[in-house]
Design an enzyme around this catalytic site. Structure first.
Site, PDB file in Angstrom:
ATOM      1  N   LYS A 192      -3.972   6.580  11.991  1.00 13.57           N
ATOM      2  CA  LYS A 192      -3.501   5.266  11.561  1.00 13.57           C
ATOM      3  C   LYS A 192      -2.024   5.112  11.891  1.00 13.57           C
ATOM      4  O   LYS A 192      -1.270   6.037  11.578  1.00 13.57           O
ATOM      5  CB  LYS A 192      -3.721   5.148  10.061  1.00 13.57           C
TER       6      LYS A 192
ATOM      7  N   LYS B  39      -1.273   9.909   9.675  1.00 19.28           N
ATOM      8  CA  LYS B  39      -0.788   8.570   9.345  1.00 19.28           C
ATOM      9  C   LYS B  39       0.705   8.516   9.634  1.00 19.28           C
ATOM     10  O   LYS B  39       1.475   9.345   9.139  1.00 19.28           O
ATOM     11  CB  LYS B  39      -1.058   8.270   7.872  1.00 19.28           C
TER      12      LYS B  39
ATOM     13  N   SER C 295      -2.850  -3.824   9.411  1.00 16.76           N
ATOM     14  CA  SER C 295      -2.508  -5.222   9.155  1.00 16.76           C
ATOM     15  C   SER C 295      -1.644  -5.842  10.246  1.00 16.76           C
ATOM     16  O   SER C 295      -1.909  -6.961  10.692  1.00 16.76           O
ATOM     17  CB  SER C 295      -1.821  -5.339   7.792  1.00 16.76           C
TER      18      SER C 295
ATOM     19  N   CYS D  15      -4.165   6.418  -3.348  1.00 11.47           N
ATOM     20  CA  CYS D  15      -2.716   6.512  -3.157  1.00 11.47           C
ATOM     21  C   CYS D  15      -2.047   5.868  -4.370  1.00 11.47           C
ATOM     22  O   CYS D  15      -2.715   5.317  -5.231  1.00 11.47           O
ATOM     23  CB  CYS D  15      -2.292   5.801  -1.876  1.00 11.47           C
TER      24      CYS D  15
HETATM   25  C1  PBG Z   1      -1.222   3.264   1.368  1.00 14.36           C
HETATM   26  C2  PBG Z   1      -1.759   2.458   2.477  1.00 14.36           C
HETATM   27  C3  PBG Z   1      -1.052   1.627   3.363  1.00 14.36           C
HETATM   28  C4  PBG Z   1      -2.006   1.066   4.221  1.00 14.36           C
HETATM   29  C5  PBG Z   1      -3.243   1.567   3.847  1.00 14.36           C
HETATM   30  N1  PBG Z   1      -3.073   2.429   2.787  1.00 14.36           N
HETATM   31  C6  PBG Z   1       0.364   1.226   3.402  1.00 14.36           C
HETATM   32  C7  PBG Z   1       1.462   2.156   3.557  1.00 14.36           C
HETATM   33  O1  PBG Z   1       1.319   3.341   3.873  1.00 14.36           O
HETATM   34  O2  PBG Z   1       2.571   1.667   3.330  1.00 14.36           O
HETATM   35  C8  PBG Z   1      -1.709   0.112   5.333  1.00 14.36           C
HETATM   36  C9  PBG Z   1      -2.865  -0.644   5.860  1.00 14.36           C
HETATM   37  C10 PBG Z   1      -2.527  -1.761   6.762  1.00 14.36           C
HETATM   38  O3  PBG Z   1      -1.366  -1.971   7.169  1.00 14.36           O
HETATM   39  O4  PBG Z   1      -3.461  -2.495   7.106  1.00 14.36           O
HETATM   40  N2  PBG Z   1      -1.940   3.038   0.179  1.00 14.36           N
END
Ligand code: PBG
Length: 324
Positions: A249, A196, A275, A121
Protein backbone atom coordinates in the site's frame (compact mmCIF):
# COMPACT_ATOMS: atom_id res chain seq x y z
CA UNK A 1 16.63 -7.39 -43.79
CA UNK A 2 13.45 -7.50 -45.81
CA UNK A 3 11.19 -4.49 -45.58
CA UNK A 4 8.38 -7.00 -44.94
CA UNK A 5 8.44 -8.08 -41.28
CA UNK A 6 8.39 -11.84 -40.84
CA UNK A 7 7.04 -11.63 -37.28
CA UNK A 8 3.93 -9.52 -36.97
CA UNK A 9 2.65 -9.25 -33.38
CA UNK A 10 -0.27 -7.29 -34.82
CA UNK A 11 -1.73 -10.57 -36.16
CA UNK A 12 -2.83 -11.40 -32.65
CA UNK A 13 -4.56 -8.05 -32.26
CA UNK A 14 -6.78 -8.40 -35.32
CA UNK A 15 -10.08 -8.66 -33.50
CA UNK A 16 -11.53 -8.37 -30.04
CA UNK A 17 -12.02 -12.14 -30.02
CA UNK A 18 -8.34 -12.80 -30.64
CA UNK A 19 -7.33 -10.11 -28.17
CA UNK A 20 -9.54 -11.78 -25.58
CA UNK A 21 -7.92 -15.15 -26.29
CA UNK A 22 -4.39 -13.92 -25.72
CA UNK A 23 -5.16 -11.55 -22.87
CA UNK A 24 -2.81 -12.33 -19.98
CA UNK A 25 -4.53 -10.54 -17.11
CA UNK A 26 -8.19 -10.80 -16.18
CA UNK A 27 -9.68 -8.42 -13.70
CA UNK A 28 -12.58 -10.08 -11.89
CA UNK A 29 -15.12 -9.07 -9.29
CA UNK A 30 -13.59 -11.84 -7.16
CA UNK A 31 -10.46 -9.69 -6.79
CA UNK A 32 -12.22 -6.78 -5.14
CA UNK A 33 -12.30 -5.64 -1.53
CA UNK A 34 -14.51 -2.60 -0.96
CA UNK A 35 -13.44 -0.13 1.79
CA UNK A 36 -16.30 1.54 3.68
CA UNK A 37 -16.52 4.24 6.35
CA UNK A 38 -18.96 3.92 9.20
CA UNK A 39 -19.87 6.70 11.61
CA UNK A 40 -21.80 6.88 14.86
CA UNK A 41 -23.75 9.80 13.37
CA UNK A 42 -27.37 9.13 12.51
CA UNK A 43 -27.37 11.09 9.25
CA UNK A 44 -27.49 8.22 6.87
CA UNK A 45 -24.97 9.30 4.25
CA UNK A 46 -22.51 12.18 4.47
CA UNK A 47 -20.57 12.74 1.26
CA UNK A 48 -16.79 12.84 1.65
CA UNK A 49 -15.80 15.96 -0.29
CA UNK A 50 -12.31 14.78 -1.17
CA UNK A 51 -13.53 11.34 -2.32
CA UNK A 52 -16.43 11.82 -4.75
CA UNK A 53 -18.84 8.89 -4.60
CA UNK A 54 -17.72 7.79 -1.11
CA UNK A 55 -19.64 8.43 2.10
CA UNK A 56 -19.47 8.34 5.84
CA UNK A 57 -22.29 5.89 6.49
CA UNK A 58 -24.50 5.40 9.52
CA UNK A 59 -24.68 1.80 10.72
CA UNK A 60 -28.02 1.41 8.95
CA UNK A 61 -26.75 2.88 5.68
CA UNK A 62 -23.64 0.73 5.95
CA UNK A 63 -25.71 -2.43 6.21
CA UNK A 64 -27.58 -1.42 3.05
CA UNK A 65 -24.31 -0.69 1.24
CA UNK A 66 -22.80 -4.04 2.24
CA UNK A 67 -25.96 -5.75 1.01
CA UNK A 68 -25.59 -4.00 -2.33
CA UNK A 69 -21.94 -5.00 -2.57
CA UNK A 70 -22.92 -8.60 -1.86
CA UNK A 71 -25.56 -8.53 -4.59
CA UNK A 72 -22.96 -7.20 -7.01
CA UNK A 73 -20.78 -10.21 -6.21
CA UNK A 74 -18.05 -8.35 -4.33
CA UNK A 75 -16.54 -10.94 -1.97
CA UNK A 76 -15.35 -8.64 0.82
CA UNK A 77 -15.62 -5.25 2.49
CA UNK A 78 -13.14 -3.63 4.86
CA UNK A 79 -14.49 -1.29 7.51
CA UNK A 80 -13.08 1.96 8.90
CA UNK A 81 -14.75 3.57 11.87
CA UNK A 82 -15.40 7.15 13.00
CA UNK A 83 -15.98 6.95 16.74
CA UNK A 84 -18.14 9.28 18.80
CA UNK A 85 -15.24 10.17 21.05
CA UNK A 86 -11.53 10.11 20.38
CA UNK A 87 -9.13 9.78 23.29
CA UNK A 88 -5.42 9.31 23.91
CA UNK A 89 -5.61 5.52 23.73
CA UNK A 90 -8.23 5.21 21.01
CA UNK A 91 -10.40 3.20 23.36
CA UNK A 92 -13.47 3.15 21.09
CA UNK A 93 -11.52 0.77 18.85
CA UNK A 94 -11.39 -1.97 21.47
CA UNK A 95 -14.60 -1.13 23.29
CA UNK A 96 -17.19 -3.86 22.72
CA UNK A 97 -19.78 -1.15 22.09
CA UNK A 98 -17.49 0.77 19.71
CA UNK A 99 -18.50 1.88 16.25
CA UNK A 100 -16.82 -1.00 14.40
CA UNK A 101 -18.24 -3.57 16.80
CA UNK A 102 -21.75 -2.14 16.33
CA UNK A 103 -21.27 -2.08 12.57
CA UNK A 104 -20.00 -5.64 12.30
CA UNK A 105 -22.81 -6.97 14.48
CA UNK A 106 -25.44 -5.14 12.43
CA UNK A 107 -24.03 -6.46 9.15
CA UNK A 108 -23.85 -9.99 10.47
CA UNK A 109 -27.48 -9.87 11.60
CA UNK A 110 -28.68 -8.88 8.14
CA UNK A 111 -26.27 -9.75 5.34
CA UNK A 112 -24.58 -13.03 4.53
CA UNK A 113 -22.37 -14.12 1.69
CA UNK A 114 -19.78 -11.38 2.07
CA UNK A 115 -16.58 -11.35 4.09
CA UNK A 116 -16.34 -8.59 6.66
CA UNK A 117 -12.79 -7.39 7.30
CA UNK A 118 -11.84 -4.74 9.80
CA UNK A 119 -8.89 -2.38 9.67
CA UNK A 120 -6.98 -2.71 12.93
CA UNK A 121 -5.24 0.55 13.82
CA UNK A 122 -5.58 3.48 16.20
CA UNK A 123 -5.28 6.63 14.09
CA UNK A 124 -9.03 7.01 13.56
CA UNK A 125 -9.67 6.64 17.29
CA UNK A 126 -6.96 8.66 19.01
CA UNK A 127 -7.33 12.37 19.72
CA UNK A 128 -3.70 12.91 18.62
CA UNK A 129 -4.29 10.99 15.36
CA UNK A 130 -1.37 8.62 15.81
CA UNK A 131 -1.44 4.87 15.21
CA UNK A 132 -0.83 3.85 18.81
CA UNK A 133 0.13 4.87 22.30
CA UNK A 134 2.20 8.06 22.21
CA UNK A 135 5.04 8.60 24.66
CA UNK A 136 7.43 11.54 24.35
CA UNK A 137 6.05 12.36 20.89
CA UNK A 138 6.84 8.85 19.66
CA UNK A 139 4.49 5.95 18.92
CA UNK A 140 5.46 3.52 21.66
CA UNK A 141 5.77 0.21 19.85
CA UNK A 142 5.37 -2.36 22.57
CA UNK A 143 2.70 -0.51 24.54
CA UNK A 144 0.68 -0.44 21.31
CA UNK A 145 0.98 -4.19 20.70
CA UNK A 146 -1.14 -5.18 23.64
CA UNK A 147 -3.91 -2.80 22.60
CA UNK A 148 -3.76 -4.00 18.99
CA UNK A 149 -4.41 -7.55 20.19
CA UNK A 150 -7.27 -6.27 22.32
CA UNK A 151 -8.77 -4.42 19.36
CA UNK A 152 -8.51 -7.45 17.05
CA UNK A 153 -10.13 -9.73 19.63
CA UNK A 154 -12.94 -7.23 20.12
CA UNK A 155 -13.56 -7.05 16.34
CA UNK A 156 -13.52 -10.85 16.16
CA UNK A 157 -15.94 -11.12 19.07
CA UNK A 158 -18.31 -8.77 17.23
CA UNK A 159 -18.22 -11.16 14.27
CA UNK A 160 -15.46 -9.94 11.94
CA UNK A 161 -14.32 -12.59 9.46
CA UNK A 162 -10.79 -11.25 9.03
CA UNK A 163 -8.64 -8.55 10.62
CA UNK A 164 -6.21 -6.30 8.77
CA UNK A 165 -3.62 -4.55 10.94
CA UNK A 166 -2.45 -1.37 9.19
CA UNK A 167 -0.25 0.42 11.71
CA UNK A 168 3.22 -0.86 10.70
CA UNK A 169 3.97 -1.50 14.37
CA UNK A 170 6.83 -4.02 14.81
CA UNK A 171 5.47 -7.35 16.01
CA UNK A 172 1.83 -6.46 15.31
CA UNK A 173 0.99 -9.68 13.48
CA UNK A 174 2.46 -11.91 16.21
CA UNK A 175 0.70 -9.95 18.96
CA UNK A 176 -2.64 -10.13 17.18
CA UNK A 177 -2.21 -13.82 16.30
CA UNK A 178 -1.48 -14.65 19.91
CA UNK A 179 -4.38 -12.56 21.19
CA UNK A 180 -6.81 -14.15 18.74
CA UNK A 181 -5.62 -17.67 19.48
CA UNK A 182 -5.84 -17.12 23.24
CA UNK A 183 -9.42 -15.94 22.79
CA UNK A 184 -10.37 -18.98 20.70
CA UNK A 185 -10.21 -17.29 17.28
CA UNK A 186 -7.48 -19.49 15.84
CA UNK A 187 -9.49 -19.84 12.61
CA UNK A 188 -9.60 -16.09 11.95
CA UNK A 189 -7.19 -15.00 9.19
CA UNK A 190 -4.91 -11.95 9.33
CA UNK A 191 -4.37 -9.79 6.26
CA UNK A 192 -1.29 -7.79 7.16
CA UNK A 193 -0.58 -4.36 5.73
CA UNK A 194 2.98 -5.69 5.63
CA UNK A 195 4.42 -3.13 3.25
CA UNK A 196 2.84 0.23 3.88
CA UNK A 197 4.57 3.42 2.87
CA UNK A 198 4.50 6.85 4.47
CA UNK A 199 2.56 8.17 1.50
CA UNK A 200 0.99 11.48 0.57
CA UNK A 201 -1.65 9.50 -1.33
CA UNK A 202 -3.56 8.93 1.94
CA UNK A 203 -4.58 12.60 2.11
CA UNK A 204 -8.27 12.21 1.16
CA UNK A 205 -8.68 9.23 3.51
CA UNK A 206 -7.42 11.26 6.44
CA UNK A 207 -10.07 13.88 5.63
CA UNK A 208 -12.66 11.13 5.47
CA UNK A 209 -11.91 9.80 8.94
CA UNK A 210 -10.30 12.88 10.43
CA UNK A 211 -7.14 10.94 11.28
CA UNK A 212 -4.35 13.35 10.39
CA UNK A 213 -1.69 13.34 13.07
CA UNK A 214 -2.02 16.41 15.28
CA UNK A 215 1.77 16.70 15.41
CA UNK A 216 4.56 15.01 13.50
CA UNK A 217 3.94 12.38 10.85
CA UNK A 218 3.99 8.60 10.38
CA UNK A 219 7.52 8.28 9.10
CA UNK A 220 8.85 6.53 12.20
CA UNK A 221 6.70 3.48 11.44
CA UNK A 222 5.49 3.59 7.83
CA UNK A 223 8.10 2.85 5.17
CA UNK A 224 10.18 5.33 3.21
CA UNK A 225 8.78 5.51 -0.36
CA UNK A 226 12.33 5.24 -1.68
CA UNK A 227 12.82 1.70 -0.34
CA UNK A 228 12.04 -1.64 -2.00
CA UNK A 229 14.56 -4.09 -0.51
CA UNK A 230 13.30 -3.19 2.95
CA UNK A 231 9.85 -4.35 1.85
CA UNK A 232 11.20 -7.91 1.65
CA UNK A 233 12.36 -7.70 5.25
CA UNK A 234 9.02 -6.31 6.42
CA UNK A 235 7.05 -9.01 4.63
CA UNK A 236 9.39 -11.79 5.79
CA UNK A 237 8.78 -10.79 9.40
CA UNK A 238 5.02 -10.75 8.93
CA UNK A 239 5.08 -14.18 7.30
CA UNK A 240 7.13 -15.51 10.22
CA UNK A 241 4.69 -13.92 12.66
CA UNK A 242 1.76 -15.75 11.04
CA UNK A 243 0.22 -13.43 8.45
CA UNK A 244 -2.19 -15.28 6.15
CA UNK A 245 -2.15 -12.67 3.40
CA UNK A 246 0.12 -9.72 2.66
CA UNK A 247 -0.62 -6.24 1.40
CA UNK A 248 1.31 -3.53 -0.40
CA UNK A 249 0.00 0.00 0.00
CA UNK A 250 -0.37 2.29 -1.93
CA UNK A 251 -0.58 0.43 -5.24
CA UNK A 252 0.03 2.63 -8.23
CA UNK A 253 3.38 4.15 -7.31
CA UNK A 254 4.54 0.78 -5.95
CA UNK A 255 3.87 -1.65 -8.81
CA UNK A 256 7.52 -2.72 -8.68
CA UNK A 257 7.14 -3.60 -5.01
CA UNK A 258 3.98 -5.59 -5.77
CA UNK A 259 5.94 -7.56 -8.36
CA UNK A 260 8.79 -8.23 -5.93
CA UNK A 261 6.34 -9.44 -3.27
CA UNK A 262 4.58 -11.74 -5.74
CA UNK A 263 7.86 -13.30 -6.80
CA UNK A 264 9.25 -13.73 -3.28
CA UNK A 265 6.27 -14.83 -1.22
CA UNK A 266 3.74 -17.59 -1.67
CA UNK A 267 0.89 -15.99 0.24
CA UNK A 268 -2.07 -14.30 -1.44
CA UNK A 269 -1.13 -10.70 -2.13
CA UNK A 270 -3.41 -7.68 -1.82
CA UNK A 271 -2.72 -4.14 -3.01
CA UNK A 272 -4.50 -1.03 -1.77
CA UNK A 273 -5.58 1.39 -4.50
CA UNK A 274 -5.70 4.20 -1.95
CA UNK A 275 -7.80 7.31 -1.58
CA UNK A 276 -5.42 9.68 -3.38
CA UNK A 277 -5.21 7.35 -6.37
CA UNK A 278 -9.00 7.17 -6.48
CA UNK A 279 -9.61 10.87 -6.04
CA UNK A 280 -7.17 11.85 -8.79
CA UNK A 281 -9.13 9.71 -11.24
CA UNK A 282 -12.43 11.14 -10.02
CA UNK A 283 -11.26 14.74 -10.21
CA UNK A 284 -9.83 14.39 -13.70
CA UNK A 285 -12.97 12.57 -14.86
CA UNK A 286 -15.21 15.29 -13.40
CA UNK A 287 -13.25 17.82 -15.43
CA UNK A 288 -13.76 15.76 -18.56
CA UNK A 289 -10.00 15.21 -18.89
CA UNK A 290 -10.05 11.42 -18.80
CA UNK A 291 -12.53 8.61 -19.37
CA UNK A 292 -13.19 7.40 -15.82
CA UNK A 293 -14.20 3.84 -16.65
CA UNK A 294 -11.32 3.24 -19.05
CA UNK A 295 -8.73 4.77 -16.73
CA UNK A 296 -9.97 2.99 -13.60
CA UNK A 297 -10.02 -0.39 -15.37
CA UNK A 298 -6.55 0.25 -16.82
CA UNK A 299 -5.17 1.12 -13.38
CA UNK A 300 -6.72 -1.89 -11.68
CA UNK A 301 -5.57 -4.19 -14.47
CA UNK A 302 -2.04 -2.84 -14.09
CA UNK A 303 -2.12 -3.56 -10.35
CA UNK A 304 -3.19 -7.13 -11.10
CA UNK A 305 -0.63 -7.51 -13.87
CA UNK A 306 2.07 -6.39 -11.43
CA UNK A 307 1.14 -9.36 -9.23
CA UNK A 308 -1.70 -8.46 -6.88
CA UNK A 309 -4.29 -11.18 -6.34
CA UNK A 310 -6.68 -8.85 -4.53
CA UNK A 311 -7.29 -5.11 -4.79
CA UNK A 312 -8.79 -2.87 -2.14
CA UNK A 313 -10.49 -0.16 -4.14
CA UNK A 314 -13.12 2.54 -3.78
CA UNK A 315 -14.01 1.82 -7.44
CA UNK A 316 -15.23 -1.65 -6.41
CA UNK A 317 -18.97 -1.16 -6.97
CA UNK A 318 -18.45 0.55 -10.32
CA UNK A 319 -16.03 -2.15 -11.42
CA UNK A 320 -18.44 -4.91 -10.43
CA UNK A 321 -21.05 -3.24 -12.61
CA UNK A 322 -18.68 -2.57 -15.52
CA UNK A 323 -17.47 -6.16 -15.52
CA UNK A 324 -20.92 -7.60 -14.85
C1 PBG B 1 -4.64 3.51 8.90
C2 PBG B 1 -5.01 3.52 7.48
C3 PBG B 1 -4.79 4.55 6.54
C4 PBG B 1 -5.34 4.10 5.33
C5 PBG B 1 -5.86 2.83 5.56
N1 PBG B 1 -5.63 2.49 6.88
C6 PBG B 1 -4.26 5.91 6.69
C7 PBG B 1 -2.92 6.20 7.17
O1 PBG B 1 -2.04 5.35 7.30
O2 PBG B 1 -2.74 7.39 7.45
C8 PBG B 1 -5.34 4.86 4.05
C9 PBG B 1 -6.29 4.39 3.02
C10 PBG B 1 -6.47 5.29 1.87
O3 PBG B 1 -5.78 6.32 1.70
O4 PBG B 1 -7.35 4.99 1.06
N2 PBG B 1 -5.73 3.13 9.71
Amino acid sequence: MSIRPYFRPRRLRNSEEIRRMVRETQLSVDDLIYPLFVTHEMTSKAAIASMPGQYQLSVEALVAEVGEAQRLGIPAVILFGLPKEKDALGSDSYNDGGIIQQAVQAIKETVSGITVMTDVCFCEYTDHGHCGVVKDNYVDNDATLELLAKQAVSHATAGADMVAPSGMIDGMVAAIREGLDDAGFERLPILSYAVKYASAFYGPFRDAVDSSPQFGDRRTHQMDPANAVEAIREATLDVEEGADMLMVKPALSYLDVIRIMKERFDLPLAAYNVSGEYSMVKAAAQNGWIDEKAVALEILTSIKRAGADLILTYHAKDVAQWLG
